[in-house]
Design an enzyme around this catalytic site. Structure first.
Site, PDB file in Angstrom:
ATOM      1  N   CYS A 134       0.832  -1.207   0.000  1.00 43.99           N
ATOM      2  CA  CYS A 134       0.000   0.000   0.000  1.00 43.99           C
ATOM      3  C   CYS A 134       0.868   1.259   0.000  1.00 43.99           C
ATOM      4  O   CYS A 134       0.452   2.312  -0.487  1.00 43.99           O
ATOM      5  CB  CYS A 134      -0.961   0.011   1.187  1.00 43.99           C
ATOM      6  SG  CYS A 134      -0.159  -0.129   2.806  1.00 43.99           S
ATOM      7  N   HIS A 426      -1.525   1.125   7.557  1.00 42.40           N
ATOM      8  CA  HIS A 426      -2.042   1.030   6.193  1.00 42.40           C
ATOM      9  C   HIS A 426      -2.104   2.420   5.577  1.00 42.40           C
ATOM     10  O   HIS A 426      -2.501   3.389   6.236  1.00 42.40           O
ATOM     11  CB  HIS A 426      -3.442   0.409   6.212  1.00 42.40           C
ATOM     12  CG  HIS A 426      -4.040   0.252   4.847  1.00 42.40           C
ATOM     13  ND1 HIS A 426      -3.481  -0.527   3.863  1.00 42.40           N
ATOM     14  CD2 HIS A 426      -5.168   0.809   4.295  1.00 42.40           C
ATOM     15  CE1 HIS A 426      -4.229  -0.458   2.769  1.00 42.40           C
ATOM     16  NE2 HIS A 426      -5.250   0.342   3.005  1.00 42.40           N
TER      17      HIS A 426
END
Length: 472
Positions: A134, A426
């Site tokens: 990510c 994240h």
């Protein structure tokens, strides 16, 4: 201008003027499809100097593109008596007789209709997470939505001289083609990941990496792989005319002042981003919000006591006393003396990236700083320019009467966020499509977002684009 509007538009409104105006918007302004984007990127260069960055305008009466910044379009208008031109970046109509951008109800309606059509055609595309990637996906989303970078990669300007298939610029060109192909399914960036591992070995492996590190590594590799694409003389602090330096490079001025003779030693260094300390870190943070004038200037409306991007920039550009343990040899005194150091912006980049230093690493401490930082949709960097240094005393900005320079104004177009902790986190990205259309990119999932969603987010990397392109 009179309430009736510009009187000179009537000379344009003859024959098939509506159809002609629609074609200009479709092909050279909004450019929704991959084909029209490529056509725009290839053909939209100044017909007088060959540049493609100087606020290009198109004549509405004939097929002629020229710089607004260098007044080449003005010369064309004067010689041909073609009094109307269209801004190819924002779509505004400029009248050379009125010497201003004008409003015409019929023209505005056509512009809005064509813009809506283009929005439907522009493919927002998700990216598959290949295992803790990510950090890469969020930066790719920000880069693929950088207008001038998009135009470069869709125009096939890169002339690859590498023997193997390891050129990151070629892969980015292919990635841009994929993003603007109109396909809706998420893209799998496996080849990009492989090339990143090849050229930036410290990012190799499936561990979670820092998005900021990836951004700098990606810009560095792209810079090295495409710096020979343009033979023109460079006009940026990195002395390179590659597309990366044209867009992202600014000049940071460092003034070291001797406390004895007050002699000043000045150096200018290139930068691709500005890293800003935050309250809550182990580094002492300078008192916040010295006054409301600058806050109002930059469009911030935040709760009293909240940290703002302006606070961070004020701290970054305040004079810093280096102390007796860091004496510097003064060229005037010819001896080691205590001094102060102050950083200011000598030259601003087209895209300004601000890195909020949320991750603190030291011998004793590893943690994430979650301090909320309020950032504006529009930003004026004038107070932090080297030319504005006289207006700043002891780190406190004093607003001058002089009107602020439009060339220093920026608009927010991408925000990278980090959710979670250092150990388990994240990355996601908010990206802007045109003026007020925002989307959240969470790996393969793209969802519509509100401006409030964007401004309420924590913020890790903030990307701002110059509102008015003044580029030589």
């Amino acid at each position: 201008m009179s309430p009736a509007g510009c009187p000179h538009v009537n000379s344009f409104k003859v024959d098939n003027w509506k159809q002609n105006l629609r074609l200009i918007y479709q092909c050279f302004v909004w450019s929704g499809s991959a084909e029209t984007r490529k056509r725009k990127a290839k053909s939209c260069i100044c017909h007088m100097c060959g540049a493609h960055l100087n606020r290009l305008h198109s004549c509405l009466y004939c097929v002629f593109f020229a710089c607004f910044s260098k007044k080449h379009i003005h010369e064309h208008a004067k010689s041909k008596r073609h009094n109307l031109a269209i801004d190819l970046l924002y779509g505004g109509i400029y009248c050379f007789m009125c010497q201003d951008y004008i409003y015409d109800k019929e023209m505005e309606q056509i512009a809005k209709e064509e813009q809506r059509k283009a929005w439907k055609m522009q493919g927002l595309r998700g990216l598959i997470n290949l295992g803790n990637t990510c950090f890469m996906n969020c930066i790719v989303q920000a880069l693929t939505h950088t207008p001038l970078l998009r135009d470069f990669f869709l125009s096939d300007r890169h002339k690859c001289e590498m023997q193997s298939n390891s050129c990151l610029v070629c892969e980015m060109s292919q990635l841009f083609q994929e993003f603007y192909s109109g396909h809706r399914s998420p893209h799998i960036p496996f080849r990009l990941l492989h090339l990143v591992w090849t050229h930036a070995r410290h990012l190799a492996g499936y561990e979670q990496q820092d998005a900021h590190e990836f951004l700098i590594a990606a810009l560095d590799v792209l810079h090295r792989h495409c710096k020979d694409d343009n033979g023109k003389k460079a006009n940026n602090p990195n002395h390179c005319n590659c597309i990366i330096d044209q867009i992202f490079t600014g000049g940071l001025q460092s003034d070291v002042t001797c406390q004895v003779c007050h002699g000043v030693s000045t150096t200018i260094d290139p930068f691709w981003d500005i890293s800003l300390d935050l309250p809550g870190s182990s580094t002492p943070f300078w008192p916040l919000s010295p006054g409301g004038d600058l806050t109002a200037l930059n469009g911030e409306s935040h709760a009293t006591g909240a940290t703002t991007l302006m606070d961070c920039l004020r701290r970054f550009t305040r004079p810093e006393h280096l102390g007796s343990s860091a004496k510097i040899k003064c060229s005037g005194c010819h001896s080691y003396q205590e001094s102060t150091k102050q950083l200011t912006m000598k030259k601003l980049p087209i895209v300004a990236c601000f890195h909020l230093k949320r991750f603190e690493h030291s011998a004793k401490l590893r943690r994430k700083i979650t301090t909320y930082v309020s950032f504006p949709l529009e930003l004026d960097m004038t107070p932090f320019m080297a030319s504005s240094k006289e207006s700043r005393m002891n780190g406190q900005y004093q607003q001058t009467v002089e009107a602020f320079n439009n060339d220093n104004k920026y608009s927010l177009f991408a925000v990278v966020n980090h959710q979670g902790t250092l150990e388990s986190g994240h990355y996601t990205t908010f990206i802007r499509q045109h003026k007020d259309q925002w989307f959240k990119c969470d790996d393969a999932i793209i969802t519509k977002a509100s401006i409030k969603d964007v401004l309420d987010s924590e913020g890790y990397l903030l990307f701002y684009h110059k509102q008015f392109l003044e580029y030589e």
